[in-house]
Design a protein around this motif. Structure first.
Motif, short mmCIF file in Angstrom:
data_model
loop_
_atom_site.label_atom_id
_atom_site.label_comp_id
_atom_site.label_asym_id
_atom_site.label_seq_id
_atom_site.Cartn_x
_atom_site.Cartn_y
_atom_site.Cartn_z
N ALA A 33 -28.12 -11.56 -45.72
CA ALA A 33 -26.90 -11.34 -46.70
C ALA A 33 -25.71 -10.64 -45.52
CB ALA A 33 -27.17 -10.43 -47.48
N ARG A 34 -26.13 -9.78 -44.70
CA ARG A 34 -25.36 -8.91 -43.81
C ARG A 34 -25.01 -9.91 -42.78
NH1 ARG A 34 -28.94 -5.66 -42.25
NH2 ARG A 34 -29.84 -6.69 -40.62
N ASP A 35 -25.66 -10.80 -42.23
CA ASP A 35 -25.18 -11.46 -41.18
C ASP A 35 -24.14 -12.59 -41.69
OD1 ASP A 35 -26.56 -10.27 -39.14
OD2 ASP A 35 -28.38 -11.56 -39.50
N GLU A 36 -24.28 -13.07 -43.10
CA GLU A 36 -23.46 -14.02 -43.79
C GLU A 36 -22.01 -13.28 -43.83
OE1 GLU A 36 -23.84 -17.43 -46.86
OE2 GLU A 36 -24.74 -15.32 -47.42
N LYS A 37 -22.04 -12.16 -43.91
CA LYS A 37 -20.65 -11.32 -44.23
C LYS A 37 -19.97 -11.39 -42.69
CE LYS A 37 -22.12 -8.37 -47.80
NZ LYS A 37 -22.42 -7.08 -48.56
N VAL A 38 -20.49 -11.32 -41.79
CA VAL A 38 -20.07 -11.44 -40.40
C VAL A 38 -19.34 -12.66 -40.09
CG1 VAL A 38 -20.66 -11.13 -37.97
CG2 VAL A 38 -21.51 -9.62 -39.58
N LEU A 39 -19.79 -13.71 -40.75
CA LEU A 39 -19.46 -14.99 -40.64
C LEU A 39 -17.75 -15.14 -40.54
CD1 LEU A 39 -21.75 -17.55 -42.14
CD2 LEU A 39 -20.96 -17.55 -39.80
N ARG A 40 -17.27 -14.39 -41.71
CA ARG A 40 -15.79 -14.84 -41.99
C ARG A 40 -15.03 -13.85 -40.91
NH1 ARG A 40 -16.42 -10.72 -47.15
NH2 ARG A 40 -18.11 -11.76 -47.18
N LEU A 41 -15.71 -13.16 -40.12
CA LEU A 41 -14.93 -12.30 -39.08
C LEU A 41 -14.87 -12.92 -37.88
CD1 LEU A 41 -16.46 -8.67 -39.65
CD2 LEU A 41 -14.30 -9.62 -40.71
N LEU A 42 -16.04 -13.85 -37.73
CA LEU A 42 -15.85 -14.69 -36.28
C LEU A 42 -14.73 -15.96 -36.42
CD1 LEU A 42 -19.80 -15.10 -35.92
CD2 LEU A 42 -18.41 -13.49 -35.00
#
Length: 78
Positions: A33-42
């Motif tokens: 869940a945490r790593d999925e949130k980072v997706l939109r920042l990449l």
């Protein structure tokens, strides 16, 4: 000799092992869940692809551990 995964017989495990398994599942799901949130920042497509692979592998591992957890029974002798 190892029992096949499709065997209907449950695995008898210690309560400590079962708790560890549950903890690992929760950690994998929280990490995904945490790593999925980072997706939109990449912004880089390759970074996004690798991050998506990471999330997918975490969720796959959690799913497999949940399947194992469903097949376990805590031993009563503890």
């Amino acid at each position: 000799m190892m029992r096949p995964m499709n065997s209907p017989e449950p695995y008898h495990v210690s309560a400590r092992f079962r708790i560890m398994l549950e903890s690992a599942i929760l950690a994998l799901e929280a990490g995904a869940a945490r790593d999925e949130k980072v997706l939109r920042l990449l912004q880089d497509g390759d970074h996004r692809r690798r991050q998506e692979l990471l999330v997918a592998s975490q969720l796959d591992r959690a799913f497999r551990l949940r399947q194992l957890l469903e097949r376990t029974v805590a031993r009563q002798d503890e």
